[in-house]
Design a protein around this motif. Structure first.
Motif, PDB file in Angstrom:
ATOM      1  N   VAL A 172       0.906  -1.215  -0.112  1.00 39.26           N
ATOM      2  CA  VAL A 172      -0.005   0.026   0.011  1.00 39.26           C
ATOM      3  C   VAL A 172       0.672   1.096   0.068  1.00 39.26           C
ATOM      4  N   LEU A 173       2.279   1.135  -0.122  1.00 42.55           N
ATOM      5  CA  LEU A 173       3.024   2.330  -0.314  1.00 42.55           C
ATOM      6  C   LEU A 173       3.678   2.473  -1.782  1.00 42.55           C
ATOM      7  N   PRO A 174       4.042   3.667  -1.868  1.00 43.69           N
ATOM      8  CA  PRO A 174       4.418   4.231  -3.303  1.00 43.69           C
ATOM      9  C   PRO A 174       5.617   3.404  -3.820  1.00 43.69           C
ATOM     10  N   LEU A 175       5.281   2.762  -5.155  1.00 46.34           N
ATOM     11  CA  LEU A 175       6.269   2.075  -5.781  1.00 46.34           C
ATOM     12  C   LEU A 175       7.681   2.861  -6.128  1.00 46.34           C
ATOM     13  N   TYR A 176       7.772   4.180  -6.189  1.00 41.76           N
ATOM     14  CA  TYR A 176       8.671   4.922  -6.490  1.00 41.76           C
ATOM     15  C   TYR A 176       9.679   5.113  -5.189  1.00 41.76           C
ATOM     16  N   HIS A 177       9.035   4.843  -4.137  1.00 41.95           N
ATOM     17  CA  HIS A 177       9.826   4.798  -2.868  1.00 41.95           C
ATOM     18  C   HIS A 177      10.557   3.303  -2.426  1.00 41.95           C
ATOM     19  N   VAL A 178      11.621   3.513  -1.817  1.00 42.68           N
ATOM     20  CA  VAL A 178      12.061   2.327  -1.383  1.00 42.68           C
ATOM     21  C   VAL A 178      11.284   1.192  -0.874  1.00 42.68           C
ATOM     22  N   SER A 179      10.483   2.020   0.132  1.00 34.15           N
ATOM     23  CA  SER A 179       9.552   1.037   0.893  1.00 34.15           C
ATOM     24  C   SER A 179       8.609   0.441   0.199  1.00 34.15           C
ATOM     25  N   GLY A 180       8.192   0.720  -0.999  1.00 37.57           N
ATOM     26  CA  GLY A 180       7.164   0.075  -1.871  1.00 37.57           C
ATOM     27  C   GLY A 180       8.133  -0.839  -2.808  1.00 37.57           C
ATOM     28  N   LEU A 181       9.159  -0.055  -3.421  1.00 33.52           N
ATOM     29  CA  LEU A 181      10.071  -0.943  -4.451  1.00 33.52           C
ATOM     30  C   LEU A 181      10.402  -1.990  -3.872  1.00 33.52           C
ATOM     31  N   MET A 182      10.773  -2.085  -2.800  1.00 30.21           N
ATOM     32  CA  MET A 182      11.514  -3.475  -2.162  1.00 30.21           C
ATOM     33  C   MET A 182      10.460  -4.520  -1.893  1.00 30.21           C
ATOM     34  N   GLN A 183       9.340  -4.147  -1.557  1.00 33.55           N
ATOM     35  CA  GLN A 183       8.088  -5.119  -1.629  1.00 33.55           C
ATOM     36  C   GLN A 183       8.084  -5.889  -2.865  1.00 33.55           C
ATOM     37  N   PHE A 184       7.967  -5.034  -3.853  1.00 28.57           N
ATOM     38  CA  PHE A 184       8.072  -5.602  -5.363  1.00 28.57           C
ATOM     39  C   PHE A 184       9.112  -6.669  -5.631  1.00 28.57           C
ATOM     40  N   MET A 185      10.301  -6.068  -5.314  1.00 28.19           N
ATOM     41  CA  MET A 185      11.748  -6.909  -5.509  1.00 28.19           C
ATOM     42  C   MET A 185      11.546  -8.329  -4.527  1.00 28.19           C
ATOM     43  N   ARG A 186      11.112  -8.259  -3.429  1.00 28.48           N
ATOM     44  CA  ARG A 186      10.995  -9.465  -2.556  1.00 28.48           C
ATOM     45  C   ARG A 186       9.959 -10.479  -3.430  1.00 28.48           C
ATOM     46  N   SER A 187       9.009  -9.954  -3.774  1.00 28.54           N
ATOM     47  CA  SER A 187       7.917 -10.744  -4.425  1.00 28.54           C
ATOM     48  C   SER A 187       8.704 -11.459  -5.690  1.00 28.54           C
ATOM     49  N   PHE A 188       8.875 -10.457  -6.579  1.00 25.32           N
ATOM     50  CA  PHE A 188       9.377 -10.718  -8.062  1.00 25.32           C
ATOM     51  C   PHE A 188      10.504 -11.661  -8.070  1.00 25.32           C
ATOM     52  N   THR A 189      11.352 -11.681  -7.119  1.00 26.90           N
ATOM     53  CA  THR A 189      12.777 -12.457  -7.131  1.00 26.90           C
ATOM     54  C   THR A 189      12.665 -13.636  -6.308  1.00 26.90           C
ATOM     55  N   THR A 190      11.359 -13.948  -5.830  1.00 30.00           N
ATOM     56  CA  THR A 190      11.432 -15.264  -4.780  1.00 30.00           C
ATOM     57  C   THR A 190      10.107 -15.919  -5.447  1.00 30.00           C
ATOM     58  N   GLU A 191       9.634 -15.440  -6.679  1.00 26.05           N
ATOM     59  CA  GLU A 191       8.233 -16.159  -7.273  1.00 26.05           C
ATOM     60  C   GLU A 191       7.131 -16.120  -6.096  1.00 26.05           C
ATOM     61  N   GLY A 192       6.931 -14.984  -5.592  1.00 20.69           N
ATOM     62  CA  GLY A 192       5.838 -14.770  -4.648  1.00 20.69           C
ATOM     63  C   GLY A 192       4.832 -14.183  -5.390  1.00 20.69           C
ATOM     64  N   LYS A 193       3.771 -13.750  -4.532  1.00 20.08           N
ATOM     65  CA  LYS A 193       2.795 -13.077  -5.225  1.00 20.08           C
ATOM     66  C   LYS A 193       2.798 -11.505  -4.539  1.00 20.08           C
ATOM     67  N   LEU A 194       2.149 -10.673  -5.405  1.00 24.52           N
ATOM     68  CA  LEU A 194       2.219  -9.389  -5.066  1.00 24.52           C
ATOM     69  C   LEU A 194       0.861  -8.707  -5.417  1.00 24.52           C
ATOM     70  N   ALA A 195       0.261  -8.272  -4.066  1.00 26.68           N
ATOM     71  CA  ALA A 195      -1.053  -7.315  -4.107  1.00 26.68           C
ATOM     72  C   ALA A 195      -0.605  -5.868  -4.215  1.00 26.68           C
ATOM     73  N   ILE A 196      -1.127  -4.979  -4.897  1.00 26.45           N
ATOM     74  CA  ILE A 196      -0.690  -3.775  -4.761  1.00 26.45           C
ATOM     75  C   ILE A 196      -2.170  -2.959  -4.916  1.00 26.45           C
ATOM     76  N   THR A 197      -2.191  -1.851  -3.801  1.00 26.95           N
ATOM     77  CA  THR A 197      -3.557  -0.770  -3.894  1.00 26.95           C
ATOM     78  C   THR A 197      -3.114   0.091  -3.003  1.00 26.95           C
ATOM     79  N   SER A 198      -4.038   1.036  -3.008  1.00 27.18           N
ATOM     80  CA  SER A 198      -3.824   2.421  -2.119  1.00 27.18           C
ATOM     81  C   SER A 198      -4.182   2.193  -0.621  1.00 27.18           C
ATOM     82  N   PHE A 199      -3.619   3.054   0.039  1.00 29.46           N
ATOM     83  CA  PHE A 199      -4.032   2.685   1.587  1.00 29.46           C
ATOM     84  C   PHE A 199      -5.483   3.390   1.775  1.00 29.46           C
ATOM     85  N   LYS A 200      -5.719   4.434   0.926  1.00 32.79           N
ATOM     86  CA  LYS A 200      -7.240   4.706   1.001  1.00 32.79           C
ATOM     87  C   LYS A 200      -8.402   3.938   0.539  1.00 32.79           C
TER      88      LYS A 200
END
Length: 492
Positions: free
Chosen positions: A195-223
């Motif tokens: 629920v954090l911005p992808l351009y920020h390290v906090s959001g980007l690293m969530q993508f990196m963890r899932s993408f490189t470990t064959e995990g799942k990624l759900a993306i939405t806004s906190f609102k």
């Protein structure tokens, strides 16, 4: 270590991007990579500003740029004119992906003001990549922005102070952070609810963890989460990352509190969390993992595991395997456990410097935070050295006072700053949002007498409707100084 396209190939038949079209992500990434490839025949790859708002286009653009070895600058599409002027003057890009029309009009105007003969091409990543070669200036106007950086990933930082910088990372530094995370939590696969911005390290690293470990990624806004819309997932299989203000709002909603308690782990970072908030999370059995890290370290380098948190342990937890932390005094001497000093970080995930300067042989990173390590190696943060307030010769750290004020349950938010004073050096000033219109600062001060020493109770109290925080919950203290200065001027 696998490169970006190798990871992409792992997802050929796997629907991993929850709420979005995983196949569209793969196809768009491959298309963008193929269109960038012919541009790489030149010695200098094009510099790309990435400001896509739509998540699939952002992530596809990011992977394509990394795979092609193009230097890519992650940017907030909602930056205002002043921020975009800073970024454009610093980067002088060849390609801009995303960004709104108003900001683009500003770019064109800046090109005219700088007498630039050519301007970068703005494209949406749903269409073909188009490029106009590197900006060239007219005679008499030299382009001083040297240092194009192939294979580098520039992540923004410093926005809360009003001056945007880009920490220079690589695919390898980001992967070092991922590997430290998976080893620490003993995981082979990481599922993330972002629920954090992808351009920020906090959001980007969530993508990196899932993408490189064959995990799942759900993306939405906190609102969207606050509105009650939630994806059909099993939260017990997912990590979710929040900042303290988001956690606070979740805990004010019984349904969101119940939902949050189902997650495997709730990572908490971005800004210091106050003790009352942590106690409330513990009461509701939230599997909280307070973290410590920053853009320069590619996210967390210390994390308190959920079981430790629920068993009453405090602090930022133990150091992740890819990092080392020492506590030193001002002379550089390493201090023993429980001794407070400057935090020094050595990590495989450490940024190479700030664009455009790469720091040679930067093995250690000295941060502004003060803290100590206990006998078990758990990191405890005391406060930021630059936020320290000296009043009447006493050193005061705002986090302690803010925590005490919040514990009165009479404020919705608060920040304590030091205002210059001829007699005391600085005087403590609290800017706060009252819990209700009847809240009196005299009542708050009365409750604080049993919690704090007299010299730690703020002299000035300035009620506000909102406090200036960024999307990660970090306060803009410079702006608060201006508010306080104006308020106190009106009192005199």
């Amino acid at each position: 270590m696998q490169r970006p396209l190798a990871y992409l190939n792992n997802y050929t038949e796997y629907d991993w991007l929850i709420g979005y079209n995983s196949r569209q992500f793969q196809e768009l990434t491959a298309q963008l990579y193929l269109e960038l490839t012919p541009l790489l025949a030149n010695k200098t790859p094009p510099k790309i500003i990435l400001a896509e708002r739509e998540p699939v286009r952002f992530l596809a653009s990011f992977i394509a740029a990394c795979a092609a070895g193009c230097p890519v600058f992650l940017c907030n599409p909602d930056w205002g004119k002043q921020e975009w002027q800073q970024v454009f003057n610093l980067v002088q890009p060849d390609i801009i992906w995303g960004m709104g029309h108003r900001a683009w009009d500003m770019v064109r105007q800046r090109c005219k003001e700088k007498c630039l003969a050519r301007v970068p091409r703005v494209v949406a990543t749903s269409g073909r990549v188009s490029l106009r070669r590197r900006l060239r200036t007219r005679r008499g106007h030299e382009n001083n922005n040297q240092c194009p950086m192939p294979n580098h990933i520039m992540i923004p930082t410093g926005g809360s102070s009003g001056q945007i910088k880009f920490a220079i990372h690589t695919w390898e530094t980001l992967m070092a952070s991922v590997q430290g995370f998976t080893e620490y939590f003993e995981l082979k696969q990481v599922n993330s609810f972002c629920v954090l911005p992808l351009y920020h390290v906090s959001g980007l690293m969530q993508f990196m963890r899932s993408f490189t470990t064959e995990g799942k990624l759900a993306i939405t806004s906190f609102k969207t989460i606050e509105s009650g819309q939630k994806y059909q997932i099993n939260p017990s299989d997912f990590f979710i990352s929040l900042v303290p203000t988001q956690l606070q709002r979740c805990l004010q909603n019984p349904q969101l509190t119940e939902w949050l308690a189902q997650f495997q782990t709730v990572l908490l970072g971005g800004a210091p969390a106050w003790s009352e908030l942590l106690e409330k999370a513990k009461f509701h059995q939230i599997r909280l993992a307070p973290t410590y890290g920053m853009t320069e370290t590619a996210s967390q380098i210390a994390t308190l595991k959920p079981d430790d948190f629920l068993n009453g342990k405090i602090g930022s937890g133990q150091i992740l395997p890819h990092a080392q932390v020492t506590i030193r005094n001002q002379q550089g001497k390493i201090l023993s456990s429980h001794q407070i000093g400057n935090i020094i970080i050595k990590a495989k995930s450490l940024a190479l410097g700030y664009y455009p300067q790469i720091e040679e042989n930067q093995d250690y990173f000295s941060v502004d935070d003060l803290g100590f390590l206990d006998d078990q190696g758990y990191l405890n943060i005391i406060g930021r050295n630059s936020d320290k307030i000296i009043t009447g010769g006493e050193n005061i750290y705002p986090i302690e006072i803010e925590s005490a004020i919040r514990s009165t349950q009479m404020v919705a938010d608060v920040c304590v700053i030091g205002v210059p004073d001829q007699h005391w050096g600085q005087v403590l000033t609290a800017l706060y949002i009252p819990q209700n219109s009847n809240t009196s600062n005299l009542e708050i001060q009365t409750l604080l007498k049993n919690k704090l020493s007299k010299f730690k109770i703020p002299k000035y109290w300035i009620p506000q409707q909102n406090l200036p925080r960024n999307s990660q919950g970090k306060i803009n203290r410079q702006q608060l100084q201006q508010i306080a200065k104006k308020f106190l001027h009106n009192l005199s």
